[in-house]
Design a protein around this motif. Structure first.
Motif, mmCIF file in Angstrom:
data_model
loop_
_atom_site.group_PDB
_atom_site.id
_atom_site.type_symbol
_atom_site.label_atom_id
_atom_site.label_comp_id
_atom_site.label_asym_id
_atom_site.label_seq_id
_atom_site.Cartn_x
_atom_site.Cartn_y
_atom_site.Cartn_z
ATOM 1 N N MET A 1 0.864 -1.172 0.000
ATOM 2 C CA MET A 1 0.000 0.000 0.000
ATOM 3 C C MET A 1 0.903 1.224 0.000
ATOM 4 N N SER A 2 0.557 2.180 -0.847
ATOM 5 C CA SER A 2 1.360 3.392 -0.924
ATOM 6 C C SER A 2 1.161 4.250 0.323
ATOM 7 N N THR A 3 2.141 5.078 0.602
ATOM 8 C CA THR A 3 2.054 5.989 1.743
ATOM 9 C C THR A 3 0.881 6.932 1.578
ATOM 10 N N THR A 4 0.629 7.406 0.361
ATOM 11 C CA THR A 4 -0.475 8.312 0.089
ATOM 12 C C THR A 4 -1.814 7.644 0.406
ATOM 13 N N THR A 5 -1.962 6.384 -0.012
ATOM 14 C CA THR A 5 -3.192 5.646 0.255
ATOM 15 C C THR A 5 -3.380 5.453 1.754
ATOM 16 N N ALA A 6 -2.344 5.012 2.437
ATOM 17 C CA ALA A 6 -2.435 4.799 3.886
ATOM 18 C C ALA A 6 -2.813 6.091 4.596
ATOM 19 N N GLN A 7 -2.213 7.194 4.189
ATOM 20 C CA GLN A 7 -2.537 8.488 4.802
ATOM 21 C C GLN A 7 -3.988 8.882 4.522
ATOM 22 N N GLY A 8 -4.453 8.633 3.301
ATOM 23 C CA GLY A 8 -5.826 8.968 2.938
ATOM 24 C C GLY A 8 -6.843 8.170 3.741
ATOM 25 N N VAL A 9 -6.623 6.860 3.848
ATOM 26 C CA VAL A 9 -7.538 6.006 4.600
ATOM 27 C C VAL A 9 -7.462 6.353 6.089
ATOM 28 N N ARG A 10 -6.248 6.497 6.609
ATOM 29 C CA ARG A 10 -6.093 6.834 8.030
ATOM 30 C C ARG A 10 -6.738 8.188 8.324
ATOM 31 N N GLY A 11 -6.575 9.145 7.432
ATOM 32 C CA GLY A 11 -7.199 10.455 7.613
ATOM 33 C C GLY A 11 -8.717 10.361 7.625
ATOM 34 N N ALA A 12 -9.281 9.587 6.697
ATOM 35 C CA ALA A 12 -10.742 9.405 6.653
ATOM 36 C C ALA A 12 -11.227 8.700 7.914
ATOM 37 N N ALA A 13 -10.503 7.683 8.347
ATOM 38 C CA ALA A 13 -10.892 6.946 9.553
ATOM 39 C C ALA A 13 -10.801 7.832 10.790
ATOM 40 N N ASN A 14 -9.720 8.567 10.918
ATOM 41 C CA ASN A 14 -9.556 9.439 12.082
ATOM 42 C C ASN A 14 -10.604 10.545 12.114
ATOM 43 N N ALA A 15 -10.952 11.074 10.940
ATOM 44 C CA ALA A 15 -11.993 12.108 10.871
ATOM 45 C C ALA A 15 -13.348 11.531 11.287
ATOM 46 N N LEU A 16 -13.638 10.316 10.851
ATOM 47 C CA LEU A 16 -14.896 9.652 11.214
ATOM 48 C C LEU A 16 -14.955 9.433 12.729
ATOM 49 N N VAL A 17 -13.889 8.885 13.309
ATOM 50 C CA VAL A 17 -13.865 8.614 14.752
ATOM 51 C C VAL A 17 -13.949 9.921 15.543
ATOM 52 N N ALA A 18 -13.238 10.955 15.105
ATOM 53 C CA ALA A 18 -13.271 12.247 15.813
ATOM 54 C C ALA A 18 -14.672 12.849 15.781
ATOM 55 N N ALA A 19 -15.333 12.797 14.625
ATOM 56 C CA ALA A 19 -16.693 13.336 14.523
ATOM 57 C C ALA A 19 -17.639 12.568 15.447
ATOM 58 N N PHE A 20 -17.496 11.245 15.509
ATOM 59 C CA PHE A 20 -18.297 10.414 16.407
ATOM 60 C C PHE A 20 -18.027 10.801 17.860
ATOM 61 N N ALA A 21 -16.757 10.890 18.227
ATOM 62 C CA ALA A 21 -16.362 11.177 19.609
ATOM 63 C C ALA A 21 -16.823 12.553 20.072
ATOM 64 N N GLU A 22 -16.866 13.497 19.145
ATOM 65 C CA GLU A 22 -17.205 14.882 19.477
ATOM 66 C C GLU A 22 -18.684 15.198 19.266
ATOM 67 N N GLY A 23 -19.473 14.205 18.836
ATOM 68 C CA GLY A 23 -20.899 14.424 18.645
ATOM 69 C C GLY A 23 -21.243 15.286 17.445
ATOM 70 N N ARG A 24 -20.336 15.390 16.492
ATOM 71 C CA ARG A 24 -20.610 16.149 15.261
ATOM 72 C C ARG A 24 -21.307 15.195 14.277
#
Length: 133
Positions: A1-24
């Motif tokens: 997996m390319s670094t760009t792909t890993a960063q993109g997926v990790r960024g999407a996952a972290n944004a999803l978890v943060a929005a859930f955690a913060e009630g957004r």
């Protein structure tokens, strides 16, 4: 997996978890495709769309006073399969209801699909209880 792909997926996952955690909720539900599916160990059947999940969430709020107080993700593993990626991780979620506060220990798999704009969108979520073993 390319670094760009890993960063993109990790960024999407972290944004999803943060929005859930913060009630957004708009950001959280916006992380999923409209036709995403959901399998939760706390519900008796598979949910067939993000709209159906959001309606169930609203029911939890109205009936139980449900609120997410925080959520952390650990032990993340990301696997890519073409324009699909799978995130598996452990989640610890603090929630509140009319009954009080509780910390949930679960494990989760989220399947992401890459669209034409190179954006990773969640298309399936499976949540299960994490055993002590």
């Amino acid at each position: 997996m390319s670094t760009t792909t890993a960063q993109g997926v990790r960024g999407a996952a972290n944004a999803l978890v943060a929005a859930f955690a913060e009630g957004r909720l708009d950001d959280y539900f916006g992380s999923f495709a409209p036709d995403a599916t959901f399998v939760f160990h706390t519900t008796p059947r598979r949910l067939g769309s993000t709209e159906e999940y959001r309606a169930l969430w609203q029911q939890w709020v109205e009936q139980d006073g449900f609120r997410v107080l925080g959520c952390t993700s650990s032990a993340q593993l990301i696997q890519q399969f073409g324009d699909t990626a799978v995130l598996s991780h452990d989640v610890e979620t603090r929630v509140a209801t009319h009954a009080g506060e509780e910390t949930l220990h679960e494990r989760e798999t989220i399947v992401f699909s890459r669209d034409g704009d190179d954006r990773w969108t969640a298309v399936h979520e499976h949540l299960s209880a994490r055993t002590a073993a």
